[in-house]
Design an enzyme around this catalytic site. Sequence first.
Site, PDB file in Angstrom:
ATOM      1  N   VAL A  15       0.836  -1.202   0.000  1.00 43.18           N
ATOM      2  CA  VAL A  15       0.000   0.000   0.000  1.00 43.18           C
ATOM      3  C   VAL A  15       0.872   1.254   0.000  1.00 43.18           C
ATOM      4  CG1 VAL A  15      -1.740   1.285   1.322  1.00 43.18           C
ATOM      5  CG2 VAL A  15      -1.919  -1.201   1.122  1.00 43.18           C
ATOM      6  N   LYS A  39      14.617  -2.508   4.895  1.00 46.80           N
ATOM      7  CA  LYS A  39      13.829  -2.109   3.718  1.00 46.80           C
ATOM      8  C   LYS A  39      14.287  -0.752   3.222  1.00 46.80           C
ATOM      9  CE  LYS A  39       9.356  -4.361   4.440  1.00 46.80           C
ATOM     10  NZ  LYS A  39       7.944  -4.165   4.749  1.00 46.80           N
ATOM     11  N   THR A 118      -6.327  -0.838   6.461  1.00 46.07           N
ATOM     12  CA  THR A 118      -7.693  -1.288   6.745  1.00 46.07           C
ATOM     13  C   THR A 118      -7.869  -1.355   8.257  1.00 46.07           C
ATOM     14  OG1 THR A 118      -7.723  -2.582   4.738  1.00 46.07           O
ATOM     15  CG2 THR A 118      -9.306  -3.221   6.427  1.00 46.07           C
ATOM     16  N   GLU A 145      -7.612   1.639   0.912  1.00 42.18           N
ATOM     17  CA  GLU A 145      -6.853   1.273  -0.283  1.00 42.18           C
ATOM     18  C   GLU A 145      -7.535   0.080  -0.949  1.00 42.18           C
ATOM     19  OE1 GLU A 145      -3.952   2.678  -1.778  1.00 42.18           O
ATOM     20  OE2 GLU A 145      -4.960   1.341  -3.179  1.00 42.18           O
ATOM     21  N   ALA A 246     -13.921 -19.346 -11.709  1.00 40.17           N
ATOM     22  CA  ALA A 246     -14.014 -20.434 -10.730  1.00 40.17           C
ATOM     23  C   ALA A 246     -12.659 -21.113 -10.614  1.00 40.17           C
ATOM     24  CB  ALA A 246     -15.061 -21.429 -11.186  1.00 40.17           C
ATOM     25  N   GLY A 251      -7.258 -16.704  -2.000  1.00 40.33           N
ATOM     26  CA  GLY A 251      -6.231 -16.575  -0.965  1.00 40.33           C
ATOM     27  C   GLY A 251      -5.881 -15.113  -0.805  1.00 40.33           C
ATOM     28  N   CYS A 254      -5.976 -10.350   2.394  1.00 37.75           N
ATOM     29  CA  CYS A 254      -7.106  -9.466   2.714  1.00 37.75           C
ATOM     30  C   CYS A 254      -8.456 -10.153   2.891  1.00 37.75           C
ATOM     31  CB  CYS A 254      -7.252  -8.401   1.633  1.00 37.75           C
ATOM     32  SG  CYS A 254      -5.869  -7.281   1.616  1.00 37.75           S
ATOM     33  N   LYS A 314      -1.771 -15.598  -5.967  1.00 41.60           N
ATOM     34  CA  LYS A 314      -2.226 -15.343  -7.328  1.00 41.60           C
ATOM     35  C   LYS A 314      -1.006 -14.955  -8.156  1.00 41.60           C
ATOM     36  CE  LYS A 314      -3.555 -10.517  -7.298  1.00 41.60           C
ATOM     37  NZ  LYS A 314      -4.648  -9.579  -7.327  1.00 41.60           N
TER      38      LYS A 314
HETATM   39  C1  UDX Z   1      -8.069  -7.905  -2.722  1.00 43.00           C
HETATM   40  C2  UDX Z   1      -9.035  -6.853  -3.297  1.00 43.00           C
HETATM   41  O1  UDX Z   1      -9.320  -7.179  -4.659  1.00 43.00           O
HETATM   42  C3  UDX Z   1      -8.411  -5.478  -3.168  1.00 43.00           C
HETATM   43  O2  UDX Z   1      -9.314  -4.493  -3.642  1.00 43.00           O
HETATM   44  C4  UDX Z   1      -8.085  -5.219  -1.711  1.00 43.00           C
HETATM   45  O3  UDX Z   1      -7.503  -3.978  -1.538  1.00 43.00           O
HETATM   46  C5  UDX Z   1      -7.161  -6.296  -1.191  1.00 43.00           C
HETATM   47  O4  UDX Z   1      -7.751  -7.580  -1.398  1.00 43.00           O
HETATM   48  P1  UDX Z   1      -5.861  -9.109  -3.602  1.00 43.00           P
HETATM   49  O5  UDX Z   1      -5.926  -9.898  -2.335  1.00 43.00           O
HETATM   50  O6  UDX Z   1      -4.562  -8.506  -3.988  1.00 43.00           O
HETATM   51  O7  UDX Z   1      -6.913  -7.906  -3.538  1.00 43.00           O
HETATM   52  O8  UDX Z   1      -6.287 -10.069  -4.831  1.00 43.00           O
HETATM   53  P2  UDX Z   1      -7.598 -10.325  -5.694  1.00 43.00           P
HETATM   54  O9  UDX Z   1      -7.284 -10.050  -7.090  1.00 43.00           O
HETATM   55  O10 UDX Z   1      -8.780  -9.685  -5.136  1.00 43.00           O
HETATM   56  O11 UDX Z   1      -7.725 -11.917  -5.563  1.00 43.00           O
HETATM   57  C6  UDX Z   1      -7.947 -12.554  -4.292  1.00 43.00           C
HETATM   58  C7  UDX Z   1      -8.038 -14.043  -4.474  1.00 43.00           C
HETATM   59  O12 UDX Z   1      -9.231 -14.411  -5.163  1.00 43.00           O
HETATM   60  C8  UDX Z   1      -6.876 -14.650  -5.269  1.00 43.00           C
HETATM   61  O13 UDX Z   1      -6.448 -15.837  -4.657  1.00 43.00           O
HETATM   62  C9  UDX Z   1      -7.491 -14.919  -6.629  1.00 43.00           C
HETATM   63  O14 UDX Z   1      -6.843 -15.938  -7.306  1.00 43.00           O
HETATM   64  C10 UDX Z   1      -8.920 -15.278  -6.236  1.00 43.00           C
HETATM   65  N1  UDX Z   1      -9.890 -15.049  -7.325  1.00 43.00           N
HETATM   66  C11 UDX Z   1     -10.120 -13.787  -7.783  1.00 43.00           C
HETATM   67  C12 UDX Z   1     -10.582 -16.117  -7.881  1.00 43.00           C
HETATM   68  O15 UDX Z   1     -10.414 -17.262  -7.475  1.00 43.00           O
HETATM   69  N2  UDX Z   1     -11.476 -15.861  -8.883  1.00 43.00           N
HETATM   70  C13 UDX Z   1     -11.712 -14.628  -9.372  1.00 43.00           C
HETATM   71  O16 UDX Z   1     -12.546 -14.494 -10.287  1.00 43.00           O
HETATM   72  C14 UDX Z   1     -11.014 -13.549  -8.808  1.00 43.00           C
END
Ligand code: UDX
Length: 420
Positions: A15, A39, A118, A145, A246, A251, A254, A314
């Site tokens: 962030v 860092k 958050t 954020e 799907a 994971g 957040c 991801k």
């Molecule tokens: C999330 C929110 O999107 C973001 O706005 C917030 O600030 C922080 O949390 P992030 O955790 O970085 O962001 O990843 P995100 O892209 O949301 O994906 C979260 C998880 O859901 C990943 O494991 C992803 O693989 C999974 N996912 C996402 C799915 O399985 N299917 C989808 O269609 C979308």
Amino acid sequence: MNSNFKICVIGMGYVGMSLSLALAEKDYNVTCFDVNKEKIVKLKKGSMYIYEEGFEKSLKKNHNKLTFVEELPKSDFYFICVNTPSLKNGKCDTSRIKDCINNIINISKTATIIIKSTCEIGTCRKMQKMVNKLNANNTVIFSPEFLAQGSAYENSINPDRIVLGGENQKALSILQKIFSAFTQNIYAMDWESAETVKYASNALLATKVSAINEIANLCEKTGANILEVSKAVGEDKRIGKSFLKAGCGFGGSCFEKDLKALMSIAEIHNIDMKVFNATLQANNHQRLTVVEKLKRRLKSLCGKTIAVLGLAFKKGTNDARESVALYVVNELINNRANLKLYDPQACESFKYEFKTKFDKTINENCFYPKIQDAIKNIDACIVLTDWDEIVNLKLKDKNVIIIDGRNCLKYIENSIKVGM
Ligand code: UDX
């Protein structure tokens, strides 16, 4: 805009780093502070410790606008971007925010404090009261954020919206001007509403993923194809196309944390959040469906050699916090399988998270730096992250069982997918 403002960003995680780079990109001079001196030393040398597209390039380009410091400096605006981890009761730990505010007050009793971390609904009001009690005149603003890892830089430069929560109209309007460099879509509201927007956004996104995963599980039984289903469902503008992929579950640092925090706040108010509770339950189940699929094929996993491809939660990030791979690997170990693990970026994070979560250390020999070595002489392979090198994978051995937990493999036809 007045670029003579002194801006300090506290906390150089995803962030804080994204915000600092984005502000520098818009010509603001930013002083960046983190309690972790290691860092700061790295950043001073121009080296990035987070793997995120665009970060390194932007750091190089904007290094003359960014000053990395080991002591908190005097500033007009302090953006607090520290982590707020989950406590055992699901609430989020806001003690670091409190410490930051106390440190800021010792340096300036007038600076505007913008909390980006958050935090539980009600935190900012409490923080403002704490400031007032200390006879300081600092204004507390909350600005959640919404960036997603893997596209953090792009999300910061081109946000869908900016949300500002607070009571001081003057501070709100200055911040509106600062953020208008990024978008005109700015919403100012009270603290509690802004805090709720953050939780509601993540809760709804996570729920969308769990919902489509449940439909996928049904598709597997009925003969429907989730890819076709998702595509057509997403065409409904009220539903939207995104977050309908799907797979093996969500994971990241957040979703689960924020859902738990939201539910713990609801519990205090005697509200039973049945939907969001189900979102989490469904995900806990979904994470292990890839192992169940494998067990159905192999009967016993004991002594079988299984490659796990993708340890990051991801693609596009070196972060393995709450990644599906943690749970899958643990389950494979419990079933006494032999492991071959591969990820292009997240091995170190995975090792740390695995040790922290399960108090077990995985043998170093299980990690393979090259994907081709990881898939040699295996009985099965589980895909958990859709990195490009995994998506484009080709496998000669036709006897290997392949579970494609992200429905992403382009060139492997006989894989077992989710929802098909
Ligand atoms: C999330 C929110 O999107 C973001 O706005 C917030 O600030 C922080 O949390 P992030 O955790 O970085 O962001 O990843 P995100 O892209 O949301 O994906 C979260 C998880 O859901 C990943 O494991 C992803 O693989 C999974 N996912 C996402 C799915 O399985 N299917 C989808 O269609 C979308």
